[in-house]
Enzyme design. Structure first.
Site, PDB file in Angstrom:
ATOM      1  CB  ALA A  85     -37.987  -3.830  41.635  1.00 32.89           C
ATOM      2  CD1 TRP A 115     -31.697 -10.829  34.214  1.00 32.47           C
ATOM      3  CD2 TRP A 115     -32.811 -12.267  32.934  1.00 32.47           C
ATOM      4  NE1 TRP A 115     -33.020 -10.134  34.082  1.00 32.47           N
ATOM      5  CE2 TRP A 115     -33.848 -11.252  33.395  1.00 32.47           C
ATOM      6  CE3 TRP A 115     -33.180 -13.264  32.298  1.00 32.47           C
ATOM      7  CZ2 TRP A 115     -35.039 -11.365  33.192  1.00 32.47           C
ATOM      8  CZ3 TRP A 115     -34.704 -13.266  31.999  1.00 32.47           C
ATOM      9  CH2 TRP A 115     -35.473 -12.565  32.494  1.00 32.47           C
ATOM     10  CG  HIS A 168     -30.629  -3.519  38.980  1.00 28.06           C
ATOM     11  ND1 HIS A 168     -29.568  -4.346  38.509  1.00 28.06           N
ATOM     12  CD2 HIS A 168     -31.498  -4.531  38.634  1.00 28.06           C
ATOM     13  CE1 HIS A 168     -29.878  -5.117  37.811  1.00 28.06           C
ATOM     14  NE2 HIS A 168     -31.018  -5.398  37.851  1.00 28.06           N
ATOM     15  CD  GLU A 192     -35.626 -10.743  36.883  1.00 34.79           C
ATOM     16  OE1 GLU A 192     -34.663 -10.271  37.411  1.00 34.79           O
ATOM     17  OE2 GLU A 192     -36.595  -9.844  36.639  1.00 34.79           O
TER      18      GLU A 192
END
Length: 369
Positions: free
Chosen positions: A185, A245, A192, A243
């Site tokens: 990103a 994860w 995050h 994703e």
């Protein structure tokens, strides 16, 4: 002579009297004709419906019974800028994360040591999350260990500063030769940076694809308030590749609805916007039987505060959506808490960590996050 004169006078008097009688009769006849015509033209007027009938008993109006289950709402004044805070903020390529500088961050390893957890680890001591995210995440991994006896899970990516995100983004562009990244990103637009997201990996090779026994996380994360943020098949909406994860904390009721209805986070935020306070609320019951209502209130961007209707006597939470307003979550089966709950991330300023330890831990990433 005299007799003739008398007779003539009588005749004149009689003629005058007769004339007067004829005229009087004509007048009386005319009046009678006028009266008769007026009578013939007259109509009977019915009694007015507004006639005050004193025989009617004046009874008080009957009041409709009050529904004891009807929710009563009251207005709560919320800072308009708080639409950029809370567990339901949408952070993506179109919606930047605005840091408060007061994120309440904790080190995953330090919390593991504090709580005595050994079922999972973290990359290093600089791996941080918002404190409200740590406990449900840790409980989820504990339950995964209890179900599989696998203790190789490690938190490989969590909170990042803007500077670290910028370095990761530029490194990915250099590696791919592309002008934009679908794996990393843009700085300022990564989940995050909010502290609500983390990446799972596993030892010893840090290779995690969410398959096999590890699919347990994808199947069960909603029970702990998490969603798989970038699911397969939603790439055109999220603008990020699949994703397996990357998990994001949104809270239990929302995670349940998103996961069981096959939505990505963008779709859910748009769905809630279609359920404003003064319209039909989004109502649902989770698998444990708990009932919820969710509705949207647009922010008053021309004012420092926004009036948000909230239920009286029932637990509720207010979160910004980071776009155009607030999302109110009503816990129908729970009484109101002592103080109204808002979900803005606040606390001590522990976010100004741009030292080499932070950067070195993120440089090792080969996946995005």
């Amino acid at each position: 002579m005299s007799g003739n004169k008398i007779s003539k006078a009588k005749s004149i008097r009689r003629a005058r009297i007769f004339t007067e009688l004829v005229i009087s009769a004509a007048i009386v006849g005319s009046c009678a004709y006028i009266v008769k015509g007026a009578f013939d033209r007259a109509t009977v007027v019915s009694t007015s419906p507004y006639f005050d009938n004193t025989d009617i008993i004046d009874e008080p109006p009957v009041e409709e019974p009050t529904d004891p289950n009807q929710t009563i709402y009251e207005n709560s004044s919320v800072s308009t800028k708080d639409k950029f805070s809370g567990t339901l903020i949408l952070v993506n390529a179109d919606n930047q994360y605005f840091s408060t500088g007061q994120e309440d961050l904790v080190s995953v390893i330090e919390k593991n040591e504090e709580t005595g957890r050994t079922s999972f680890g973290a990359y290093d001591y600089s791996t941080q999350l918002l404190e409200i995210v740590y406990e449900p995440m840790a409980q989820m991994i504990d339950d995964f260990y209890a179900a599989t006896y696998l203790d190789d899970i490690i938190i490989y990516g969590a909170y990042r500063t803007y500077e670290v995100q910028e370095q990761l983004y530029n490194d990915d562009l250099a590696a791919t030769g592309q002008s934009e990244s679908t794996r990393v990103a843009k700085p300022g637009y990564s989940e995050h940076e909010s502290g609500y997201a983390f990446d799972l990996s596993k030892l010893p090779d840090y290779d995690y694809d969410g398959t096999g026994e590890y699919s347990w996380f994808t199947d069960n994360c909603y029970k702990y308030g998490f969603i798989l943020r970038y699911p397969e098949g939603k790439e055109t909406i999220t603008s990020i590749q699949y994703e397996p994860w990357h998990f994001r904390y949104v809270g239990l009721p929302h995670a349940y609805y998103i996961s069981t209805n096959g939505l990505c986070f963008e779709e859910y935020i748009n769905l809630v916007r279609q359920h404003p306070y003064d319209g039909e609320h989004l109502e649902f019951t989770d698998e444990s039987g708990k009932s919820y209502e969710v509705y949207f209130v647009a922010s008053d961007d021309g004012s420092e505060t926004t009036s948000v209707p909230v239920p009286a006597g029932i637990k509720y939470e207010i979160s910004g959506n980071n776009v155009d307003g607030f999302i109110v979550t009503v816990y129908n089966d729970e009484p109101a808490v002592s103080e109204p709950v808002t979900e803005a991330a606040s606390g001590e300023d522990t976010a100004d960590t741009t030292d080499e330890e932070d950067i070195s831990s993120d440089e090792a990433y080969t996946e995005e996050y």
